[in-house]
Design an enzyme around this catalytic site. Structure first.
Site: not given
Length: 268
Positions: A44-46
């Protein structure tokens, strides 16, 4: 060569949590490459950390101003490499201080949000969100009205009166995503107040993700929401249970100022 690390944040005794990509040496990376890395990882996020503790966050589809679980993951990764302590991260939403320490032989990270805010959610937007969720107003808890809460990113908060309603998440991905993109909502924070704390689910279609298993930014925003209702002190948010990725977020709500969110992290 860019060193891409993989961590999970807000796990429960080493299980579950929300995976995040972490790049501790992002100097020289452009927007296109960061978005490409985030899409390749599929989390979902980096998070991408630059010299001077400037940090940026990318979902597989777009950049977001702040991400809680990727902040926790970055802090744990940084502590493993450089030792525990304090990091003053420069996010697009403002400065977010994150502290790391060992607790019960685990690295625990605590972020403190930018100054939060809460505003009314217009009834027309609530109705549109409910339609996309395939819910009705009768599903909502009348004691905890819909609001839009902010602690680095904006989230629509909807509190339901029954755990069974929260368990049945089958929404219109395109319709909810279009509404959220238009209104600049990062996730929708769906919550049930249980006897052991709050249980949450967070759709994230603007990021190309059906559901987020642990959402630190939304937890901080929910802390601000609770403070508006007169709640202070520590609360626990349980998330990811319905996805098979149990997550635990500890939220500390002071009488004023930023909201703190704590959790552990693991290298994947």
């Amino acid at each position: 060569m860019t060193n891409i690390e993989r961590y999970t944040a807000f796990d429960v005794d080493g299980e579950g949590g929300n995976p995040a990509g972490v790049v501790l040496d992002a100097d020289g990376l452009g927007d296109d490459r960061m978005l490409e890395i985030a899409a390749e990882l599929g989390y979902s996020e980096t998070a991408f950390l630059f010299t001077g503790n400037r940090i940026r966050y990318f979902s597989p589809l777009a950049e977001v101003p702040f991400c809680g679980h990727a902040t926790i993951a970055t802090a744990v990764a940084h502590a493993e490499r450089f030792g525990v302590g304090s990091l003053a991260l420069q996010t697009k939403a403002g400065e977010v201080v994150v502290e790391t320490r060992y607790e019960d032989d685990r690295l625990l990270a605590t972020l403190t949000s930018v100054p939060p805010s809460v505003r009314d959610a217009p009834p027309s937007l609530v109705s549109e969100a409910l339609a996309a969720l395939r819910w009705t107003e009768a599903d909502l808890d009348p004691a905890m009205p819909p609001r839009v809460a902010f602690a680095g990113a904006h989230h629509l908060v909807l509190v339901v009166s029954a755990r069974e309603r929260l368990a049945k998440l089958d929404y219109d991905f395109e319709a909810l995503g279009a509404l959220m993109t238009r209104e600049d909502w990062t996730t929708v924070q769906l919550v049930w107040p249980g006897p052991d704390g709050y249980h949450a689910r967070d759709p994230f279609p603007p990021g190309g993700v059906y559901e987020d298993p642990a959402t630190g930014a939304a937890a901080a925003a929910f802390g601000a929401y609770l403070r508006e209702l007169g709640v202070t002190g520590r609360v626990t948010i349980h998330q990811g249970e319905d996805m098979g990725r149990p997550s635990r977020l500890l939220v500390d709500i002071p009488a004023s100022g930023g909201i703190s969110v704590s959790g552990t992290g693991n290298r994947l």
